[in-house]
Design a protein around this motif. Structure first.
Motif, PDB file in Angstrom:
ATOM      1  N   UNK A   7       0.828  -1.205   0.000  1.00 60.90           N
ATOM      2  CA  UNK A   7       0.000   0.000   0.000  1.00 60.90           C
ATOM      3  C   UNK A   7       0.865   1.260   0.000  1.00 60.90           C
ATOM      4  N   UNK A   8       0.333   2.265  -0.650  1.00 64.47           N
ATOM      5  CA  UNK A   8       1.136   3.492  -0.779  1.00 64.47           C
ATOM      6  C   UNK A   8       0.380   4.686  -0.215  1.00 64.47           C
ATOM      7  N   UNK A   9       1.145   5.565   0.423  1.00 62.24           N
ATOM      8  CA  UNK A   9       0.541   6.785   0.969  1.00 62.24           C
ATOM      9  C   UNK A   9       1.241   8.016   0.404  1.00 62.24           C
ATOM     10  N   UNK A  10       0.429   9.000   0.082  1.00 58.07           N
ATOM     11  CA  UNK A  10       0.954  10.286  -0.377  1.00 58.07           C
ATOM     12  C   UNK A  10       0.530  11.337   0.650  1.00 58.07           C
ATOM     13  N   UNK A  11       1.505  12.000   1.246  1.00 57.24           N
ATOM     14  CA  UNK A  11       1.175  13.045   2.225  1.00 57.24           C
ATOM     15  C   UNK A  11       1.586  14.390   1.646  1.00 57.24           C
ATOM     16  N   UNK A  30       2.007   4.946   9.730  1.00 58.95           N
ATOM     17  CA  UNK A  30       1.410   4.146   8.662  1.00 58.95           C
ATOM     18  C   UNK A  30       2.331   3.020   8.199  1.00 58.95           C
ATOM     19  N   UNK A  31       3.643   3.219   8.401  1.00 59.00           N
ATOM     20  CA  UNK A  31       4.594   2.157   8.034  1.00 59.00           C
ATOM     21  C   UNK A  31       4.279   0.888   8.820  1.00 59.00           C
ATOM     22  N   UNK A  32       3.771   1.031  10.036  1.00 58.48           N
ATOM     23  CA  UNK A  32       3.435  -0.151  10.851  1.00 58.48           C
ATOM     24  C   UNK A  32       2.267  -0.909  10.231  1.00 58.48           C
ATOM     25  N   UNK A  33       1.529  -0.277   9.332  1.00 67.48           N
ATOM     26  CA  UNK A  33       0.433  -0.967   8.635  1.00 67.48           C
ATOM     27  C   UNK A  33       0.825  -1.337   7.203  1.00 67.48           C
ATOM     28  N   UNK A  34       2.104  -1.236   6.911  1.00 70.50           N
ATOM     29  CA  UNK A  34       2.599  -1.659   5.600  1.00 70.50           C
ATOM     30  C   UNK A  34       2.561  -0.578   4.531  1.00 70.50           C
ATOM     31  N   UNK A  35       2.227   0.646   4.894  1.00 66.95           N
ATOM     32  CA  UNK A  35       2.180   1.712   3.887  1.00 66.95           C
ATOM     33  C   UNK A  35       3.569   2.261   3.594  1.00 66.95           C
ATOM     34  N   UNK A  36       3.849   2.423   2.299  1.00 65.71           N
ATOM     35  CA  UNK A  36       5.117   3.043   1.897  1.00 65.71           C
ATOM     36  C   UNK A  36       4.810   4.392   1.253  1.00 65.71           C
ATOM     37  N   UNK A  37       5.717   5.363   1.433  1.00 54.65           N
ATOM     38  CA  UNK A  37       5.448   6.671   0.818  1.00 54.65           C
ATOM     39  C   UNK A  37       5.583   6.624  -0.700  1.00 54.65           C
ATOM     40  N   UNK A  38       4.783   7.427  -1.382  1.00 56.85           N
ATOM     41  CA  UNK A  38       4.932   7.572  -2.834  1.00 56.85           C
ATOM     42  C   UNK A  38       4.929   9.055  -3.180  1.00 56.85           C
ATOM     43  N   UNK A  39       5.575   9.373  -4.300  1.00 61.07           N
ATOM     44  CA  UNK A  39       5.602  10.765  -4.774  1.00 61.07           C
ATOM     45  C   UNK A  39       4.482  11.005  -5.779  1.00 61.07           C
ATOM     46  N   UNK A  40       3.809   9.916  -6.214  1.00 63.84           N
ATOM     47  CA  UNK A  40       2.760  10.029  -7.231  1.00 63.84           C
ATOM     48  C   UNK A  40       1.387   9.898  -6.588  1.00 63.84           C
ATOM     49  N   UNK A  41       0.684  11.003  -6.556  1.00 59.50           N
ATOM     50  CA  UNK A  41      -0.610  10.961  -5.891  1.00 59.50           C
ATOM     51  C   UNK A  41      -1.555   9.955  -6.552  1.00 59.50           C
ATOM     52  N   UNK A  42      -1.500   9.861  -7.899  1.00 62.97           N
ATOM     53  CA  UNK A  42      -2.487   9.015  -8.587  1.00 62.97           C
ATOM     54  C   UNK A  42      -2.340   7.527  -8.271  1.00 62.97           C
ATOM     55  N   UNK A  43      -1.165   7.104  -7.764  1.00 64.24           N
ATOM     56  CA  UNK A  43      -1.027   5.680  -7.447  1.00 64.24           C
ATOM     57  C   UNK A  43      -1.241   5.403  -5.951  1.00 64.24           C
ATOM     58  N   UNK A  44      -1.552   6.448  -5.189  1.00 65.28           N
ATOM     59  CA  UNK A  44      -1.674   6.270  -3.734  1.00 65.28           C
ATOM     60  C   UNK A  44      -2.980   5.572  -3.351  1.00 65.28           C
ATOM     61  N   UNK A  45      -2.878   4.700  -2.327  1.00 64.52           N
ATOM     62  CA  UNK A  45      -4.084   4.083  -1.758  1.00 64.52           C
ATOM     63  C   UNK A  45      -4.656   4.983  -0.662  1.00 64.52           C
ATOM     64  N   UNK A  46      -3.792   5.864  -0.183  1.00 61.54           N
ATOM     65  CA  UNK A  46      -4.219   6.800   0.846  1.00 61.54           C
ATOM     66  C   UNK A  46      -3.557   8.148   0.580  1.00 61.54           C
ATOM     67  N   UNK A  47      -4.369   9.200   0.543  1.00 57.47           N
ATOM     68  CA  UNK A  47      -3.826  10.558   0.388  1.00 57.47           C
ATOM     69  C   UNK A  47      -4.163  11.340   1.649  1.00 57.47           C
ATOM     70  N   UNK A  48      -3.152  11.947   2.236  1.00 58.21           N
ATOM     71  CA  UNK A  48      -3.398  12.777   3.419  1.00 58.21           C
ATOM     72  C   UNK A  48      -2.965  14.203   3.120  1.00 58.21           C
ATOM     73  N   UNK A  49      -3.844  15.152   3.365  1.00 63.40           N
ATOM     74  CA  UNK A  49      -3.478  16.566   3.274  1.00 63.40           C
ATOM     75  C   UNK A  49      -3.223  17.045   4.701  1.00 63.40           C
TER      76      UNK A  49
END
Ligand code: SAH
Ligand code: SF4
Ligand code: F3S
Length: 470
Positions: A7-11, A30-49
């Motif tokens: 899973x990917x997160x974009x903050x 979020x890393x504890x839940x397996x989320x990795x950061x991404x630089x591409x918002x469109x591929x994120x499973x989670x976006x946080x503003x």
């Protein structure tokens, strides 16, 4: 369905340095839940503003961004590439809560700055289809409950790092939302801060900037059970091997105490730079702002600071067009800038914020008048910044090499006075503190030549603060 491990997160971060720090803490949680950061918002499973409420423009940006994200989420769903959860964190979340849910149905989670340690639970609730709003100020210690980043993750984030030591504000300046969005002033215990600073140093961090909305009001519990001030904390942090540079921001003129001045006098690793906002020069306006200091108090304090640390560079924040500001009041702001002289500064047009006393004051200043004053003030501040930068040409200084520059073989580093300096140097020197000769200045940065590839600065000579009369 995406494999939970991938899973990917974009903050996306708005606002002040504390939000930058918080965004990394959210990524750690979020890393504890397996989320990795991404630089591409469109591929994120989670976006946080991670949002900012300080001025109207900052807050409104969030809603336009949410409109854009909704399109990306719909395209992702329609393309069979899975879902995208959307969270709003930070100060707009804290201030507007439910209102965001009403205005932006696309949002799944709204949570304030005191809830970041609960993020994995909030996400579980959102995954179950709930629309979650979490804006309480919980009783448990957020910092103690936030997971720690892995060494490799910290290392990747760079050689200069933020570290929040104090959060919230009890000053209630009449224009400001921070006491409402960040809550009452609270300081982290010394032991917790030292442990975090040691982990940063072990991961290769060379410079730490201590953060707080009122950082010099720090009063955390020391190992002796007594409240320690910021000066004492700095002396303790200066003992940590590898942490060669210390900074802190943002300070209030009322809280510059003697121990902090002694730290500026005696600690080589405490950088000669101080962000000390004055906001305005007129005593009438300072009073209406509830700043609790006058023009003369501030100027006297600057004299004392320059006495103990003559090479210190000052930076400030200014508001023009505060309700009731006349041309004469504004001239006092110009006068204090001329008298103090700043190496850099932030200046803003007053923006009325809902729920703050100044928003209800009569005599709001016309926008065109405020714009014109802001222009004049910025001309002066920019000139002072250029003069300050020019004063460094022909000198030598220490430089923390931080990252690659745009040109081949070029690195960018930070001077003791927070200036960006470009030098020709090889990549493996990133993270080193070197000595450079400053050759010339560009628009916003300096250009130098390396004259030595290592310096040994930063070991404190004094652990015991001697008295100082102010
Ligand atoms: N804790 C810091 C300030 C945080 S906000 C301090 O006490 O100085 C950063 C800056 O935003 C403030 O210093 C102020 O100059 C500006 N600011 C805050 N509220 C504002 C408002 N309503 N309109 C315009 N500028 C504002
Ligand atoms: Fe806002 Fe004033 Fe507190 Fe700074 S001191 S955060 S400007 S209320
Ligand atoms: Fe903005 Fe909140 Fe920082 S309002 S300036 S993000 S404390």
């Amino acid at each position: 369905m995406t494999d939970p491990k991938d899973k990917k997160v974009f903050v996306k971060t708005y606002g002040c340095q504390m939000n930058v720090y918080d965004s990394d803490r959210m990524a750690d949680a979020l890393a504890t839940k397996g989320y990795k950061p991404t630089e591409q918002m469109e591929e994120a499973d989670l976006v946080i503003l991670n949002t900012c409420h300080i001025r109207e423009k900052a807050a409104e940006k969030v809603y336009s961004e949410l409109g854009r994200i909704r399109k990306l989420r719909d395209a992702k769903r329609d393309g069979g590439k899975g879902d995208m959860k959307i969270g709003v964190a930070g100060c707009v979340a804290q201030a507007e809560g439910e209102e965001i849910m009403r205005r932006a149905p696309v949002v799944d989670m709204v949570f304030g700055p005191q809830s970041y340690h609960r993020l994995p639970d909030l996400l579980d609730r959102a995954d179950n289809g709930d629309r979650v709003v979490e804006t309480d100020f919980p009783v448990e210690d957020k910092f103690a409950n936030l997971p720690k980043a892995k060494k490799e993750v910290t290392r990747k984030r760079g050689v200069s790092s933020f570290l929040t030591v104090q959060e919230g504000c009890d000053k209630f300046c009449t224009f400001c939302v921070v006491p409402y969005t960040r809550g009452a002033e609270a300081s982290r215990p010394v032991a917790q801060i030292v442990a975090e600073a040691e982990r940063l140093a072990e991961a290769g961090v060379r410079e730490v900037t201590l953060l707080g909305q009122n950082v010099n009001g720090y009063h955390g519990e020391g190992p002796d059970g007594k409240a320690w001030g910021l000066g004492r904390l700095l002396f303790r942090l200066a003992e940590i091997n590898g942490l060669d540079r210390l900074r802190y921001t943002t300070s209030h003129p009322r809280d510059m105490d003697e121990e902090l001045l002694v730290a500026h006098r005696d600690l080589d690793s405490l950088m000669p730079y101080l962000h000390l906002p004055v906001q305005a020069g007129s005593n009438k306006i300072l009073k209406a702002m509830n700043r609790q200091h006058t023009y003369d108090d501030y100027v006297r304090l600057i004299d004392v600071i320059r006495d103990v640390r003559p090479d210190i560079a000052l930076s400030g924040d200014f508001i023009v067009g505060f309700p009731g500001e006349t041309e004469e009041d504004f001239e006092d702001t110009m006068r204090i800038v001329r008298e103090v002289t700043y190496a850099s500064a932030y200046s803003f047009k007053y923006s009325p914020r809902p729920g703050t006393p100044a928003a209800d004051m009569k005599e709001q200043v016309e926008a065109t008048i405020a714009s014109e004053r802001l222009y004049r003030l910025q001309e002066l501040l920019n000139q002072q910044q250029r003069d300050f930068n020019a004063s460094k040409v022909g000198t030598t200084m220490s430089l923390l090499l931080e990252r690659k520059g745009r040109d081949e073989g070029q690195l960018v580093g930070k001077s003791p006075w927070l200036q960006a300096v470009h030098v020709q140097a090889s990549e493996e020197l990133i993270g080193e503190i070197v000595t450079v000769h400053i050759d010339n200045i560009g628009t916003n940065s300096l250009f130098g030549t390396m004259i030595e590839d290592r310096t040994t600065i930063g070991t404190p000579l004094h652990n015991q603060a001697e008295g100082l009369s102010i």
